[in-house]
Write a protein that holds these residues in place. Structure first.
Motif, PDB file in Angstrom:
ATOM      1  N   GLN A  98       0.825  -0.782  -0.418  1.00 37.23           N
ATOM      2  CA  GLN A  98      -0.093   0.250  -0.105  1.00 37.23           C
ATOM      3  C   GLN A  98       1.229   1.538  -0.131  1.00 37.23           C
ATOM      4  OE1 GLN A  98      -2.181  -0.160   3.596  1.00 37.23           O
ATOM      5  NE2 GLN A  98      -3.936  -1.504   2.087  1.00 37.23           N
ATOM      6  N   ARG A 146      -3.560   3.397 -14.688  1.00 36.43           N
ATOM      7  CA  ARG A 146      -4.444   2.743 -14.467  1.00 36.43           C
ATOM      8  C   ARG A 146      -5.997   3.451 -14.751  1.00 36.43           C
ATOM      9  NH1 ARG A 146      -4.168  -2.190 -11.215  1.00 36.43           N
ATOM     10  NH2 ARG A 146      -5.996  -2.162 -10.993  1.00 36.43           N
ATOM     11  N   ASN A 175      -8.399   0.844 -16.317  1.00 36.29           N
ATOM     12  CA  ASN A 175      -9.916  -0.183 -15.673  1.00 36.29           C
ATOM     13  C   ASN A 175     -10.748   0.170 -16.044  1.00 36.29           C
ATOM     14  OD1 ASN A 175      -8.211   0.100 -12.885  1.00 36.29           O
ATOM     15  ND2 ASN A 175      -8.069   2.056 -12.229  1.00 36.29           N
ATOM     16  N   GLY A 235      -3.200  -9.487  -4.663  1.00 39.38           N
ATOM     17  CA  GLY A 235      -1.663  -8.678  -4.192  1.00 39.38           C
ATOM     18  C   GLY A 235      -2.726  -7.033  -3.493  1.00 39.38           C
ATOM     19  N   TYR A 236      -1.647  -6.593  -3.064  1.00 36.68           N
ATOM     20  CA  TYR A 236      -2.562  -5.027  -1.913  1.00 36.68           C
ATOM     21  C   TYR A 236      -2.425  -4.126  -2.749  1.00 36.68           C
ATOM     22  CZ  TYR A 236      -3.262  -8.858   1.585  1.00 36.68           C
ATOM     23  OH  TYR A 236      -3.491 -10.129   2.637  1.00 36.68           O
ATOM     24  N   GLY A 237      -2.640  -2.743  -2.728  1.00 39.99           N
ATOM     25  CA  GLY A 237      -2.247  -1.547  -2.706  1.00 39.99           C
ATOM     26  C   GLY A 237      -2.874  -1.295  -4.652  1.00 39.99           C
ATOM     27  N   PRO A 238      -2.250   0.147  -4.639  1.00 36.98           N
ATOM     28  CA  PRO A 238      -2.746   0.727  -6.175  1.00 36.98           C
ATOM     29  C   PRO A 238      -2.779  -0.904  -6.662  1.00 36.98           C
ATOM     30  CG  PRO A 238      -0.804   1.518  -5.074  1.00 36.98           C
ATOM     31  CD  PRO A 238      -0.999   0.498  -3.954  1.00 36.98           C
ATOM     32  N   ARG A 278      -3.270  -3.370  -7.922  1.00 32.71           N
ATOM     33  CA  ARG A 278      -4.254  -4.864  -7.448  1.00 32.71           C
ATOM     34  C   ARG A 278      -4.176  -5.093  -8.605  1.00 32.71           C
ATOM     35  NH1 ARG A 278      -9.297  -4.730 -10.028  1.00 32.71           N
ATOM     36  NH2 ARG A 278      -9.300  -2.675  -9.472  1.00 32.71           N
ATOM     37  N   HIS A 316     -11.525  -8.883 -11.974  1.00 32.84           N
ATOM     38  CA  HIS A 316     -12.403  -9.082 -12.606  1.00 32.84           C
ATOM     39  C   HIS A 316     -12.647 -10.551 -12.818  1.00 32.84           C
ATOM     40  CE1 HIS A 316     -12.984  -6.284  -9.384  1.00 32.84           C
ATOM     41  NE2 HIS A 316     -12.529  -5.246 -10.050  1.00 32.84           N
ATOM     42  N   LYS A 320      -8.177   4.797   0.368  1.00 34.99           N
ATOM     43  CA  LYS A 320      -7.713   2.734   0.172  1.00 34.99           C
ATOM     44  C   LYS A 320      -8.354   2.315  -0.447  1.00 34.99           C
ATOM     45  CE  LYS A 320      -5.849   1.703   5.169  1.00 34.99           C
ATOM     46  NZ  LYS A 320      -5.934   1.188   6.190  1.00 34.99           N
ATOM     47  N   GLN A 330      -8.932  -0.267  -3.470  1.00 36.48           N
ATOM     48  CA  GLN A 330      -8.027  -0.561  -4.801  1.00 36.48           C
ATOM     49  C   GLN A 330      -8.662  -1.606  -5.793  1.00 36.48           C
ATOM     50  OE1 GLN A 330      -5.174   1.457  -4.468  1.00 36.48           O
ATOM     51  NE2 GLN A 330      -4.738   1.254  -2.721  1.00 36.48           N
ATOM     52  N   HIS A 356     -10.973  -3.716  -5.562  1.00 38.11           N
ATOM     53  CA  HIS A 356     -10.865  -5.378  -5.344  1.00 38.11           C
ATOM     54  C   HIS A 356     -12.519  -5.588  -5.875  1.00 38.11           C
ATOM     55  CE1 HIS A 356      -6.940  -6.611  -3.671  1.00 38.11           C
ATOM     56  NE2 HIS A 356      -7.239  -5.269  -3.056  1.00 38.11           N
ATOM     57  N   ASP A 400     -17.197   4.317 -12.248  1.00 36.40           N
ATOM     58  CA  ASP A 400     -17.526   3.205 -13.692  1.00 36.40           C
ATOM     59  C   ASP A 400     -15.848   2.514 -14.240  1.00 36.40           C
ATOM     60  OD1 ASP A 400     -19.466   4.056 -14.451  1.00 36.40           O
ATOM     61  OD2 ASP A 400     -18.779   5.546 -15.778  1.00 36.40           O
ATOM     62  N   GLU A 401     -14.861   2.956 -13.169  1.00 37.27           N
ATOM     63  CA  GLU A 401     -13.493   2.340 -12.838  1.00 37.27           C
ATOM     64  C   GLU A 401     -13.247   0.996 -12.237  1.00 37.27           C
ATOM     65  OE1 GLU A 401      -9.986   4.219 -12.342  1.00 37.27           O
ATOM     66  OE2 GLU A 401     -10.870   6.466 -13.409  1.00 37.27           O
ATOM     67  N   GLY A 402     -15.201   0.940 -11.249  1.00 40.74           N
ATOM     68  CA  GLY A 402     -14.695  -0.555 -10.189  1.00 40.74           C
ATOM     69  C   GLY A 402     -14.355  -0.002  -9.285  1.00 40.74           C
ATOM     70  N   TYR A 403     -14.330   1.551  -8.696  1.00 39.85           N
ATOM     71  CA  TYR A 403     -14.092   1.874  -7.320  1.00 39.85           C
ATOM     72  C   TYR A 403     -14.462   2.357  -6.389  1.00 39.85           C
ATOM     73  CZ  TYR A 403      -8.696   0.923  -9.001  1.00 39.85           C
ATOM     74  OH  TYR A 403      -7.816   0.482  -9.296  1.00 39.85           O
ATOM     75  N   PRO A 410     -10.247  -6.790   0.842  1.00 45.49           N
ATOM     76  CA  PRO A 410      -8.184  -6.682   1.222  1.00 45.49           C
ATOM     77  C   PRO A 410      -8.106  -5.660   1.754  1.00 45.49           C
ATOM     78  CG  PRO A 410      -8.926  -7.894  -0.542  1.00 45.49           C
ATOM     79  CD  PRO A 410     -10.695  -7.045  -0.421  1.00 45.49           C
ATOM     80  N   GLU A 411      -8.016  -4.310   1.114  1.00 45.97           N
ATOM     81  CA  GLU A 411      -7.304  -3.466   1.659  1.00 45.97           C
ATOM     82  C   GLU A 411      -7.860  -2.385   3.410  1.00 45.97           C
ATOM     83  OE1 GLU A 411      -5.174  -2.632  -0.202  1.00 45.97           O
ATOM     84  OE2 GLU A 411      -5.334  -3.398  -1.870  1.00 45.97           O
TER      85      GLU A 411
END
Lengths: 405, 81
Positions: A74, A110, A114, A349-352, A354, A359, B9, B11, B13, B28-31, B55-56
């Motif tokens: 992170q 990203r 995304n 993974g964790y953090g930016p 991921r 999906h 925080k 990300q 997931h 739209d990005e899934g966050y 997870p975060e």
């Protein structure tokens, strides 16, 4: 193997004889279980130094606890992912994008990518994914009562989904899989050769799409804008190469390890076949138990981390297969419990950073298991055969001969 | 029940919305969308499961919103005085 000198700042008592490349169970092993083999680190200290823990033989700190891996991954400011791991094999220095960029540049790319792999987008892709799985499995079921799951199902399934996403032709599937195998699992001669071939292919594809745009991934990339400008050729290449290699190996390995587990555990196999609603949760547990990636970061400054004197430039390894067997995070981590709840595993993974494709990967694994279990009766590993597994940078399974006669 | 969303925080997931799509809304990005979430009566079980799935650790359960009343009777400048 060369024995590396341990850097002076590493206290000798923090050095351990452990490596994802050379420890017992990491080499290609018939009937191996490399994930269980690495879980033994949890009997030792939470952080230690491994003198030989990358493919090119460098030493790394090894972070074993899930909570500590989360802190490292992170904190991209302290632990950078700029390593040029692919281009350095060519003697060059450009990042795979977005994987090897740090924030804030990372976030720009990203955000561009995304939406192409968001949960919403994956819902749209799902019918094609399922159709592909069914076609392959029906062909396998019609042609006998055994097959090599990796060669006949896992690779053709995952790679063709991914080629469709990129707008690449299916008939070159074997060629692409061959390049990926050479790159990810090949020796010092094959690896750079494969890297060069992939770069040439991506560059050529970009040139083609610039001349004649179509409705596909590469056309999207070359027409895209970041910060009010078009992407440079190097950026297009960095994205193309990453997306190409990221989709070729990992999902097939996840399906292979998952079906190998079910072949050896008939009760669990029967349960999922009888009650397919359990597959979504079960797939998470299989991802926890059998992830394939080790993530490495580079310290950007000196930091004392949980008692480890990490110095600027040190490599820090966060292996998902180690975090996922952390007893402080998961009850009975070495038991596969397909009904496990609250399964916050580290497979993506964790953090930016991921996993961008997480999906899609999840849907492919769930659909692969659903359609396989619905169409293939009770299966086991064929007598006198043994799946060959390996550790290393990417854990893998080479073959899986199943028999349902 | 309320869920505190630590947006920075997140990300993407998207495990929360896989558990409870009506509670956890994504962009739209899934966050996750910004802002804390007030959970309706019937959705508490799914919502807490969704919060626990991150997870975060970006989602925090706050079961007692009543304890978070802002002391609006006290003027900030009184403190500084």
């Amino acid at each position: 193997m060369t024995i590396n000198a341990v850097p002076d700042h590493v206290p000798p008592e923090m050095v351990r004889d452990f490596s994802l490349f050379t420890s017992p169970g990491m080499a290609s092993t018939p009937n191996g279980d490399p994930h269980a083999a690495v879980a033994c680190v949890h009997a030792g200290p939470p952080i230690f130094y491994s003198p030989y823990n990358t493919r090119d033989g460098r030493g790394t700190w090894v972070i074993t606890r899930a909570a500590d891996q989360r802190r490292v991954l992170q904190d991209a400011e302290t632990f950078s992912s700029h390593r040029s791991i692919f281009s350095s094999a060519l003697g060059e220095n450009w990042p795979m994008i977005p994987l090897e960029l740090d924030p804030p540049a990372h976030g720009v790319f990203r955000s561009l990518l995304n939406p192409l792999l968001s949960p919403k987008r994956v819902v749209v892709l799902e019918p094609k994914v399922r159709e592909r799985a069914i076609t392959l499995i029906l062909r396998i079921a019609a042609s006998g009562t055994s097959c090599d799951v990796m060669k006949d199902f896992a690779f053709p399934f995952t790679v063709s989904i991914f080629l469709r996403l990129l707008g690449l032709p299916d008939h070159r599937l074997d060629t692409f899989v061959g390049w990926a195998k050479d790159l990810l699992h090949g020796d010092d001669v094959k690896r750079p050769a494969a890297a060069r071939t992939i770069v040439a292919f991506i560059d050529e594809l970009a040139t083609k799409r610039r001349k004649e745009p179509v409705d596909d991934f590469m056309t999207f990339i070359i027409q895209a804008q970041v910060e009010g400008r078009r992407l440079t050729e190097e950026e297009v290449r960095g994205i193309g190469v990453l997306v190409f290699i990221a989709g070729l190996d990992t999902v097939a390995a996840a399906i292979g390890f998952g079906l190998a587990y079910l072949a050896r555990n008939i009760k669990d196999q029967d349960l999922l076949r009888r009650e397919p609603d359990r597959i979504v949760l079960a797939a998470e547990e299989l991802l926890r138990a059998y992830p394939s990636v080790q993530i490495i970061r580079v310290a950007t400054k000196d930091i004392d981390f949980e008692g480890a004197p990490i110095r600027k430039g040190d490599y820090v390894s966060c292996a998902a297969m180690i975090a996922n067997r952390d007893p402080a995070e998961f009850e009975c981590p070495n038991t596969v419990d397909l009904a496990r709840e609250d399964n916050r595993h580290a497979a993506f993974g964790y953090g930016p950073h991921r996993c961008l494709g997480s999906h899609l990967a999840r849907r492919e694994i769930v659909i692969g298991l659903e359609e396989w279990l619905a169409r293939i009766p009770a299966f086991r590993i064929q007598n006198a055969t043994a799946p060959i597994t390996s550790g290393g940078h990417l854990f893998g399974i080479e073959n899986l001969i199943l028999d349902w006669s | 029940m309320r869920i505190i969303v630590h947006k920075t925080k997140c990300q993407g997931h998207a495990r929360c919305s896989a558990q409870a799509p009506d509670v956890f809304k994504l962009d739209d990005e899934g966050y996750i969308l910004p802002g804390d979430i007030e959970v309706a009566e019937g959705q508490q079980l799914l919502a807490s499961r969704g919060a626990r799935s991150c997870p975060e650790r970006a989602l925090e359960l706050d079961p007692t919103p009543a304890a978070r009343v802002v002391p609006d009777a006290i003027e900030p400048r009184v403190w500084r005085a």
